[in-house]
Write a protein that holds these residues in place. Structure first.
Motif, PDB file in Angstrom:
ATOM      1  N   GLU A   1       0.810  -1.211   0.000  1.00  0.00           N
ATOM      2  CA  GLU A   1       0.000   0.000   0.000  1.00  0.00           C
ATOM      3  C   GLU A   1       0.849   1.270   0.000  1.00  0.00           C
ATOM      4  O   GLU A   1       0.549   2.228  -0.715  1.00  0.00           O
ATOM      5  CB  GLU A   1      -0.938  -0.006   1.198  1.00  0.00           C
ATOM      6  CG  GLU A   1      -1.968  -1.141   1.142  1.00  0.00           C
ATOM      7  CD  GLU A   1      -2.889  -1.143   2.341  1.00  0.00           C
ATOM      8  OE1 GLU A   1      -2.517  -0.532   3.366  1.00  0.00           O
ATOM      9  OE2 GLU A   1      -3.969  -1.747   2.269  1.00  0.00           O
TER      10      GLU A   1
ATOM     11  N   ALA B   1      -8.132 -11.254  -0.602  1.00  0.00           N
ATOM     12  CA  ALA B   1      -8.614  -9.883  -0.424  1.00  0.00           C
ATOM     13  C   ALA B   1      -8.514  -9.098  -1.721  1.00  0.00           C
ATOM     14  O   ALA B   1      -9.378  -8.259  -2.037  1.00  0.00           O
ATOM     15  CB  ALA B   1      -7.805  -9.186   0.665  1.00  0.00           C
ATOM     16  N   ARG B   2      -7.487  -9.360  -2.500  1.00  0.00           N
ATOM     17  CA  ARG B   2      -7.340  -8.682  -3.789  1.00  0.00           C
ATOM     18  C   ARG B   2      -8.453  -9.105  -4.750  1.00  0.00           C
ATOM     19  O   ARG B   2      -9.021  -8.281  -5.478  1.00  0.00           O
ATOM     20  CB  ARG B   2      -5.959  -9.006  -4.380  1.00  0.00           C
ATOM     21  CG  ARG B   2      -5.738  -8.510  -5.793  1.00  0.00           C
ATOM     22  CD  ARG B   2      -5.828  -7.008  -5.880  1.00  0.00           C
ATOM     23  NE  ARG B   2      -5.783  -6.552  -7.268  1.00  0.00           N
ATOM     24  CZ  ARG B   2      -6.148  -5.341  -7.665  1.00  0.00           C
ATOM     25  NH1 ARG B   2      -6.605  -4.456  -6.778  1.00  0.00           N
ATOM     26  NH2 ARG B   2      -6.060  -5.008  -8.927  1.00  0.00           N
TER      27      ARG B   2
ATOM     28  N   ARG C   1     -11.392 -10.010  -3.949  1.00  0.00           N
ATOM     29  CA  ARG C   1     -12.649  -9.402  -3.492  1.00  0.00           C
ATOM     30  C   ARG C   1     -12.609  -7.883  -3.602  1.00  0.00           C
ATOM     31  O   ARG C   1     -13.541  -7.209  -3.130  1.00  0.00           O
ATOM     32  CB  ARG C   1     -12.919  -9.798  -2.041  1.00  0.00           C
ATOM     33  CG  ARG C   1     -13.141 -11.277  -1.824  1.00  0.00           C
ATOM     34  CD  ARG C   1     -13.664 -11.535  -0.414  1.00  0.00           C
ATOM     35  NE  ARG C   1     -12.741 -11.057   0.606  1.00  0.00           N
ATOM     36  CZ  ARG C   1     -11.790 -11.789   1.182  1.00  0.00           C
ATOM     37  NH1 ARG C   1     -11.647 -13.054   0.814  1.00  0.00           N
ATOM     38  NH2 ARG C   1     -11.004 -11.280   2.098  1.00  0.00           N
ATOM     39  N   ALA C   2     -11.521  -7.343  -4.155  1.00  0.00           N
ATOM     40  CA  ALA C   2     -11.352  -5.890  -4.329  1.00  0.00           C
ATOM     41  C   ALA C   2     -11.219  -5.163  -3.014  1.00  0.00           C
ATOM     42  O   ALA C   2     -11.362  -3.930  -2.958  1.00  0.00           O
ATOM     43  CB  ALA C   2     -12.497  -5.301  -5.152  1.00  0.00           C
ATOM     44  N   GLU C   3     -10.929  -5.884  -1.930  1.00  0.00           N
ATOM     45  CA  GLU C   3     -10.687  -5.236  -0.644  1.00  0.00           C
ATOM     46  C   GLU C   3      -9.277  -4.658  -0.585  1.00  0.00           C
ATOM     47  O   GLU C   3      -9.006  -3.742   0.202  1.00  0.00           O
ATOM     48  CB  GLU C   3     -10.882  -6.248   0.488  1.00  0.00           C
ATOM     49  CG  GLU C   3     -12.309  -6.779   0.583  1.00  0.00           C
ATOM     50  CD  GLU C   3     -12.437  -7.859   1.627  1.00  0.00           C
ATOM     51  OE1 GLU C   3     -11.422  -8.163   2.300  1.00  0.00           O
ATOM     52  OE2 GLU C   3     -13.543  -8.417   1.783  1.00  0.00           O
ATOM     53  N   LEU C   4      -8.380  -5.202  -1.397  1.00  0.00           N
ATOM     54  CA  LEU C   4      -7.018  -4.684  -1.495  1.00  0.00           C
ATOM     55  C   LEU C   4      -6.883  -4.008  -2.851  1.00  0.00           C
ATOM     56  O   LEU C   4      -7.085  -4.630  -3.896  1.00  0.00           O
ATOM     57  CB  LEU C   4      -6.002  -5.833  -1.354  1.00  0.00           C
ATOM     58  CG  LEU C   4      -4.526  -5.443  -1.276  1.00  0.00           C
ATOM     59  CD1 LEU C   4      -4.257  -4.613  -0.027  1.00  0.00           C
ATOM     60  CD2 LEU C   4      -3.650  -6.699  -1.270  1.00  0.00           C
ATOM     61  N   LYS C   5      -6.568  -2.721  -2.852  1.00  0.00           N
ATOM     62  CA  LYS C   5      -6.608  -1.938  -4.076  1.00  0.00           C
ATOM     63  C   LYS C   5      -5.430  -2.227  -5.010  1.00  0.00           C
ATOM     64  O   LYS C   5      -5.577  -2.181  -6.225  1.00  0.00           O
ATOM     65  CB  LYS C   5      -6.629  -0.445  -3.740  1.00  0.00           C
ATOM     66  CG  LYS C   5      -7.872  -0.012  -2.968  1.00  0.00           C
ATOM     67  CD  LYS C   5      -7.829   1.481  -2.679  1.00  0.00           C
ATOM     68  CE  LYS C   5      -9.074   1.925  -1.900  1.00  0.00           C
ATOM     69  NZ  LYS C   5      -9.032   3.373  -1.603  1.00  0.00           N
TER      70      LYS C   5
END
Length: 607
Positions: free
Chosen positions: A50, A81-82, A84-88
């Motif tokens: 990030e 998480a990536r 699921r689009a939780e990690l940009k």
């Protein structure tokens, strides 16, 4: 459409599922007992992904404590998480196992191939990676994804100059490159003791230490892996967890025991499936608690010997079992004198007196007692062998000999020049941590591994199975090979001879505990010493076991090669001299068994 039900969970299917879910390589849904460590590792990864800033993370702990599994678990959760689009932000991940590299520099070409799909030599890959991690030009900065690099078994990349490690950790300091290097080591103090200052400074102080698993944690790991699968009784899981926790706390060992039990149960008829063993006898005195009902033994802890400040690499008992010596990475040798005392009608007790012997400047990697009880020898990575003995009429120890160099070459072709080093340094023997020396059973010869010898190129080609050099080059060419040096007890200042050289370093040498009658028709002139008996010696290189005998003139009489997937670590003879146990870093032991009289007929031993 007909809805077919899935195959029922028969006992065999249950055990098959259990064996699959208990594989160490299977990614666990949860990591019981490693929540805090996983949180630290996850935060280090997120800082790089990030914030797009480089960094380093040193992960250490004993084998089987979940280091690699935890990193993979965290990585799996970040990838999920990536998705699921939780990690940009996107990121790349590369994993290297340094133990599988033939040379540390090969890590360059592996990383470059994973990044670009192109194959290059190690030198070219290093130059290209240096340019890749340099300040980007044009619009390349926006296209670079953060890179998470995991170097497992990082101990194997520690060389004399440590240039490969330096380059990888130095690349994390480049401002324009989001690179996180995670190093996993089984040596807790590697960063403090083995790394040069230039490497340690770039590694930083961000570290995660894994402790051994407790009984409760092992029980939770097994239960989590089974995930509700009723393959084991709860009492079995508790028993396995308790036994493993009391010995080593290794989760892989606990999973292996469960898989073995499932395999046995799967192939056994239901009415013949193994029952739990009966409990050991209640009465237990001393170290051995007595014979169990099945003819085995149960053991309990008697003493814990504390004194070393770091890992112990080798131990050896004195012939009369009255003393124990140990060598450690704290550069010291300890002698533990066991004295039996009794008071009135009470049972005998053991009083232990410790002596610290100093002098080595680097790791002590082998210790050996003289069978006659006079000398105590130690071999270290400072390229010396020190011989200790007690002072006359006292209990203090002093160093009587330091074996390191040879002043003048002899016919054994040790080397050229005025002073020749006898033993290899860490740049040659870096993949092995052992120099396990020993004495022959009669105490007449000291056998020391990790020797180096400069031999003619033609002889070196024969030892390494390489093509021989041209005839006009043989006179001047010399090649360094590895050997075992033999010292006579009455002349420890220089080698008596060396055993035939080998292309790989010798890590251990053990003499058969028996002496044998000379072979019929053997030439007495070819013997090392004019003795009435013959001795057999086993020596281990990193990948082979060679057998020698004192009637052979230094040439091996047998060779066992490539019996293990990893480097060999130790040898041990059985008391009857007919079995040789070989251990390896792959976690397995091999057993070499000799037929009766195959090595010869035993002869009386004379000390």
């Amino acid at each position: 459409m007909e809805n077919k039900s899935s195959k029922s969970d028969t006992p065999v299917n249950v055990f098959q599922k259990a064996m699959a879910q208990l594989q160490p390589s299977a990614i666990a849904r949860l990591m019981p007992g490693r929540e805090a460590e996983a949180k630290e590792i996850r935060q280090a990864m997120l800082d790089t992904i990030e914030s797009k800033t480089g960094g380093a993370l040193f992960i250490s702990g004993l084998p089987g404590t979940g280091k690699t599994a935890t990193v993979r678990h965290v990585l799996h959760s970040l990838r999920a998480a990536r998705e699921r689009a939780e990690l940009k932000h996107e990121f790349d991940f590369i994993e290297i196992n340094a133990m599988k590299l033939s040379e540390p520099s090969h890590a360059y070409k592996l990383v470059y191939f994973e990044l670009t799909g192109q194959r290059r030599s190690p030198n070219d890959a290093q130059a290209l990676l240096d340019a890749y991690f340099a300040e980007p030009k044009g619009g390349r900065a926006a296209t670079i994804k953060p890179l998470l690099l995991l170097i497992d078994e990082i101990d194997y990349m520690v060389t004399a100059k440590q240039q490969v490690l330096y380059n990888f950790f130095n690349w994390t300091t480049r401002r324009h490159v989001p690179l996180l290097v995670m190093g996993i080591s089984n040596t807790i103090n590697l960063a403090d003791e083995a790394l040069q200052a230039k490497v340690a400074s770039r590694m930083g102080q961000r570290r995660v230490t894994f402790t051994s698993y407790s009984r409760e944690q092992l029980q939770a790991i097994i239960s989590t892996r089974l995930d509700g699968l009723e393959a084991f009784e709860p009492s079995v899981v508790r028993l396995i967890a308790a036994k493993v926790a009391s010995i080593c706390g290794d989760a892989r060992r606990a999973l292996e025991l469960c898989r073995t039990a499932a395999r046995v149960a799967m192939h056994a008829p239901r009415n013949q499936r193994p029952q739990p063993p009966p409990p050991p006898p209640a009465a237990a005195v001393g170290g051995v608690a007595g014979a169990a009902a099945d003819g085995g033994e149960s053991w309990q802890l008697v003493h814990t010997l504390r004194g070393h400040l770091s890992d112990v690499y080798d131990i050896a008992w004195r012939a009369d079992s009255g003393a124990l010596c140990s060598g450690s990475t704290d550069n010291a040798v300890f002698v533990w004198d066991m004295a039996r005392t009794s008071s009135g009608s009470k049972a005998a007790t053991t009083k232990i007196e410790a002596h610290r012997l100093e002098g080595h400047t680097h790791f002590v990697q082998g210790v050996a007692w003289d069978p006659r009880g006079v000398f105590l020898c130690s071999a270290a990575s400072d390229r010396t062998v020190r011989v200790y003995r007690r002072r006359t009429g006292g209990s203090d120890w002093h160093c009587s000999h330091v074996i390191a160099k040879l002043d003048a070459p002899r016919s054994m072709a040790i080397g050229l020049g005025k002073a020749v080093r006898l033993f290899a340094d860490e740049t040659i023997n870096i993949n092995s941590f052992f120099r396990r020396l020993s004495w022959t059973p009669d105490g007449s010869l000291l056998l020391v591994p990790a020797g180096i010898a400069a031999v003619p190129a033609a002889a070196a080609a024969v030892a390494s199975s390489a093509p021989p050099p041209h005839q006009h080059q043989q006179q001047q060419q010399q090649q360094q090979l590895h050997c075992v040096y033999v010292f006579a007890r009455n002349a420890l200042h220089r080698p008596l001879m060396r055993l035939a050289a080998a292309p790989k370093p010798f890590v251990c040498v053990r003499a058969n505990p028996l002496c044998f009658e000379p072979r019929p028709g053997a030439d007495r002139a070819g013997r090392w010493l004019q003795l009435a008996y013959r001795m057999v010696i086993a020596a281990a290189t990193t990948d082979s076991v060679l057998l020698y005998e004192t009637d052979s003139g230094g040439a091996p009489i047998a060779l066992v090669k490539h019996a293990h997937y990893a480097e060999l670590t130790d040898l041990a003879w059985s008391a009857d001299g007919r079995q040789l146990v070989v251990s390896s870093k792959d976690g397995y032991c091999s057993l070499l068994t000799f037929d009766a009289d195959e090595l010869g007929r035993p002869s009386p031993l004379v000390l």
